[in-house]
Design a protein around this motif. Sequence first.
Motif, PDB file in Angstrom:
ATOM      1  N   GLU A  36      -2.559  -3.746   1.187  1.00  0.00           N
ATOM      2  CA  GLU A  36      -2.831  -4.906   0.401  1.00  0.00           C
ATOM      3  C   GLU A  36      -3.767  -4.675  -0.896  1.00  0.00           C
ATOM      4  O   GLU A  36      -3.578  -5.436  -1.980  1.00  0.00           O
ATOM      5  CB  GLU A  36      -3.212  -5.937   1.187  1.00  0.00           C
ATOM      6  N   ARG A  37      -4.520  -3.865  -0.893  1.00  0.00           N
ATOM      7  CA  ARG A  37      -5.545  -3.442  -1.935  1.00  0.00           C
ATOM      8  C   ARG A  37      -5.051  -2.327  -2.910  1.00  0.00           C
ATOM      9  O   ARG A  37      -5.792  -2.065  -3.914  1.00  0.00           O
ATOM     10  CB  ARG A  37      -6.988  -3.215  -1.372  1.00  0.00           C
ATOM     11  N   ALA A  38      -4.092  -1.784  -2.593  1.00  0.00           N
ATOM     12  CA  ALA A  38      -3.311  -0.626  -3.403  1.00  0.00           C
ATOM     13  C   ALA A  38      -2.484  -1.133  -4.424  1.00  0.00           C
ATOM     14  O   ALA A  38      -1.258  -0.847  -4.625  1.00  0.00           O
ATOM     15  CB  ALA A  38      -2.652   0.383  -2.539  1.00  0.00           C
ATOM     16  N   THR A  39      -3.127  -1.798  -5.515  1.00  0.00           N
ATOM     17  CA  THR A  39      -2.399  -2.473  -6.476  1.00  0.00           C
ATOM     18  C   THR A  39      -1.504  -1.587  -7.273  1.00  0.00           C
ATOM     19  O   THR A  39      -0.502  -1.822  -7.888  1.00  0.00           O
ATOM     20  CB  THR A  39      -3.296  -3.421  -7.301  1.00  0.00           C
ATOM     21  N   GLU A  40      -2.211  -0.494  -7.937  1.00  0.00           N
ATOM     22  CA  GLU A  40      -1.438   0.493  -8.714  1.00  0.00           C
ATOM     23  C   GLU A  40      -0.244   1.167  -8.055  1.00  0.00           C
ATOM     24  O   GLU A  40       0.711   1.262  -8.362  1.00  0.00           O
ATOM     25  CB  GLU A  40      -2.429   1.494  -9.148  1.00  0.00           C
ATOM     26  N   LEU A  41      -0.481   1.414  -6.744  1.00  0.00           N
ATOM     27  CA  LEU A  41       0.716   1.995  -5.685  1.00  0.00           C
ATOM     28  C   LEU A  41       1.737   1.055  -5.660  1.00  0.00           C
ATOM     29  O   LEU A  41       2.986   1.486  -5.899  1.00  0.00           O
ATOM     30  CB  LEU A  41       0.107   2.483  -4.435  1.00  0.00           C
ATOM     31  N   LYS A  42       1.424  -0.167  -5.164  1.00  0.00           N
ATOM     32  CA  LYS A  42       2.517  -1.329  -5.054  1.00  0.00           C
ATOM     33  C   LYS A  42       3.101  -1.512  -6.436  1.00  0.00           C
ATOM     34  O   LYS A  42       4.161  -1.834  -6.244  1.00  0.00           O
ATOM     35  CB  LYS A  42       1.733  -2.344  -4.285  1.00  0.00           C
ATOM     36  N   ALA A  43       2.524  -1.315  -7.566  1.00  0.00           N
ATOM     37  CA  ALA A  43       3.235  -1.767  -8.774  1.00  0.00           C
ATOM     38  C   ALA A  43       4.394  -0.688  -9.099  1.00  0.00           C
ATOM     39  O   ALA A  43       5.130  -0.925  -9.698  1.00  0.00           O
ATOM     40  CB  ALA A  43       2.167  -1.634  -9.835  1.00  0.00           C
ATOM     41  N   LEU A  44       4.284   0.469  -8.475  1.00  0.00           N
ATOM     42  CA  LEU A  44       5.363   1.498  -8.664  1.00  0.00           C
ATOM     43  C   LEU A  44       6.504   0.834  -7.996  1.00  0.00           C
ATOM     44  O   LEU A  44       7.604   1.288  -8.429  1.00  0.00           O
ATOM     45  CB  LEU A  44       5.043   2.735  -8.020  1.00  0.00           C
ATOM     46  N   SER A  45       6.631   0.047  -6.988  1.00  0.00           N
ATOM     47  CA  SER A  45       7.713  -0.501  -6.541  1.00  0.00           C
ATOM     48  C   SER A  45       8.494  -1.309  -7.552  1.00  0.00           C
ATOM     49  O   SER A  45       9.841  -1.321  -7.468  1.00  0.00           O
ATOM     50  CB  SER A  45       7.469  -1.629  -5.323  1.00  0.00           C
ATOM     51  N   GLY A  46       7.905  -1.917  -8.573  1.00  0.00           N
ATOM     52  CA  GLY A  46       8.632  -2.649  -9.618  1.00  0.00           C
ATOM     53  C   GLY A  46       9.570  -1.526 -10.547  1.00  0.00           C
ATOM     54  O   GLY A  46      10.602  -2.106 -11.017  1.00  0.00           O
ATOM     55  N   THR A  47       9.144  -0.574 -10.444  1.00  0.00           N
ATOM     56  CA  THR A  47      10.151   0.411 -11.259  1.00  0.00           C
ATOM     57  C   THR A  47      10.956   1.307 -10.402  1.00  0.00           C
ATOM     58  O   THR A  47      12.132   1.532 -10.824  1.00  0.00           O
ATOM     59  CB  THR A  47       9.027   1.579 -11.884  1.00  0.00           C
ATOM     60  N   PHE A  48      10.430   1.674  -9.155  1.00  0.00           N
ATOM     61  CA  PHE A  48      11.382   2.637  -8.250  1.00  0.00           C
ATOM     62  C   PHE A  48      12.051   1.990  -7.131  1.00  0.00           C
ATOM     63  O   PHE A  48      12.556   2.739  -6.287  1.00  0.00           O
ATOM     64  CB  PHE A  48      10.537   3.666  -8.052  1.00  0.00           C
ATOM     65  N   GLY A  49      11.659   0.632  -6.908  1.00  0.00           N
ATOM     66  CA  GLY A  49      12.150  -0.126  -5.741  1.00  0.00           C
ATOM     67  C   GLY A  49      12.207   0.535  -4.381  1.00  0.00           C
ATOM     68  O   GLY A  49      11.134   0.941  -3.893  1.00  0.00           O
ATOM     69  N   ASP A  50      13.221   0.517  -3.769  1.00  0.00           N
ATOM     70  CA  ASP A  50      13.434   1.181  -2.310  1.00  0.00           C
ATOM     71  C   ASP A  50      13.071   2.380  -2.078  1.00  0.00           C
ATOM     72  O   ASP A  50      13.032   2.635  -0.885  1.00  0.00           O
ATOM     73  CB  ASP A  50      14.248   0.400  -1.501  1.00  0.00           C
ATOM     74  N   ARG A  51      12.967   3.278  -3.109  1.00  0.00           N
ATOM     75  CA  ARG A  51      12.611   4.421  -3.059  1.00  0.00           C
ATOM     76  C   ARG A  51      11.048   4.890  -2.580  1.00  0.00           C
ATOM     77  O   ARG A  51      11.054   5.799  -2.240  1.00  0.00           O
ATOM     78  CB  ARG A  51      13.120   5.283  -4.253  1.00  0.00           C
ATOM     79  N   LEU A  52      10.453   3.548  -2.641  1.00  0.00           N
ATOM     80  CA  LEU A  52       8.809   3.646  -2.294  1.00  0.00           C
ATOM     81  C   LEU A  52       8.767   2.909  -1.087  1.00  0.00           C
ATOM     82  O   LEU A  52       8.971   1.611  -1.081  1.00  0.00           O
ATOM     83  CB  LEU A  52       8.011   3.085  -3.391  1.00  0.00           C
ATOM     84  N   THR A  53       8.254   3.609   0.019  1.00  0.00           N
ATOM     85  CA  THR A  53       7.747   2.862   1.026  1.00  0.00           C
ATOM     86  C   THR A  53       6.241   2.888   1.091  1.00  0.00           C
ATOM     87  O   THR A  53       5.770   4.173   1.267  1.00  0.00           O
ATOM     88  CB  THR A  53       8.384   3.175   2.302  1.00  0.00           C
ATOM     89  N   VAL A  54       5.331   1.714   1.174  1.00  0.00           N
ATOM     90  CA  VAL A  54       4.081   1.971   1.450  1.00  0.00           C
ATOM     91  C   VAL A  54       3.711   1.585   2.686  1.00  0.00           C
ATOM     92  O   VAL A  54       3.956   0.451   3.170  1.00  0.00           O
ATOM     93  CB  VAL A  54       3.496   0.958   0.366  1.00  0.00           C
ATOM     94  N   SER A  55       3.027   2.363   3.478  1.00  0.00           N
ATOM     95  CA  SER A  55       2.735   2.323   4.833  1.00  0.00           C
ATOM     96  C   SER A  55       1.239   2.355   5.167  1.00  0.00           C
ATOM     97  O   SER A  55       0.484   3.151   4.416  1.00  0.00           O
ATOM     98  CB  SER A  55       3.305   3.400   5.492  1.00  0.00           C
ATOM     99  N   SER A  56       0.719   1.423   6.001  1.00  0.00           N
ATOM    100  CA  SER A  56      -0.532   1.417   6.267  1.00  0.00           C
ATOM    101  C   SER A  56      -0.887   2.354   7.255  1.00  0.00           C
ATOM    102  O   SER A  56      -0.242   2.865   8.289  1.00  0.00           O
ATOM    103  CB  SER A  56      -0.776   0.165   7.054  1.00  0.00           C
ATOM    104  N   LEU A  57      -2.041   3.182   7.110  1.00  0.00           N
ATOM    105  CA  LEU A  57      -2.333   4.293   7.848  1.00  0.00           C
ATOM    106  C   LEU A  57      -3.549   4.618   7.731  1.00  0.00           C
ATOM    107  O   LEU A  57      -4.292   5.035   6.758  1.00  0.00           O
ATOM    108  CB  LEU A  57      -1.304   5.600   7.427  1.00  0.00           C
TER     109      LEU A  57
END
Length: 238
Positions: A36-57
């Motif tokens: 939830e705090r990884a704003t730069e990482l999550k922003a990549l979803s806007g470009t790459f859609g479902d090819r990016l999965t962000v997982s809590s770990l």
Amino acid sequence: MQTTLITGANRGIGLEHARQALAAGDQVIACCRQPERATELKALSGTFGDRLTVSSLDVTSDHSVDQLQAALAGVPIDILINNAGYMGQRSWQADDASQQFGSIDFDQWRQAMEVNLYAPMRMVAALQPNLALGHRKLVVMMSSDLASIAGNTMGGTHGYRTSKTALNMLTRGLAIDLGKEGISVVALSPGWTKTDMGGENAIWDVAESVRRQREVIAGMGPDHSGCFFNLLGEELPW
């Protein structure tokens, strides 16, 4: 399309690995403690859609790794990049008193071992079935030039050095253990890179460091398993 899983993907080298892997067409599983705090990482979803999965770990938590393992049951993973790391401070300083003889911060040292050594073992053990299903079957252990025993001419930085040297030994051992399954395990030094950990005085820009790392990773296979390389593709002395 290959699938790459990256730990510590919310910033620095891990974030850039995610960015460049996505740009190259990979399916990326990007793991970090607080998505939830990884704003730069999550922003990549806007470009790459479902090819990016962000997982809590949290790589130091058995429960967290078990949850990830369950979520990824049956999912092939081609490349596991064990990137999450801990220096013990925000940026590298050769004279950091907490890692110098006579003033060692042992709690910090224990945390370095937890993140830099035990966590990668935990991740490989959990994701071994996924790697066995993948095409590349490659584990990349993010090591450091400071891990080289032969290359240690400065002393100091004992906590970080020893944790990464131990990681190199683990790399060698796992290469033997997993070789029969066709899984390769390599140690890779990213060079002194301008990240929060490396500091502004570092040599390599993050994007260039990762670009060179990816060139090395692209050529890795069974013949390189159990070895230690830098981002120029040169084998480093243990």
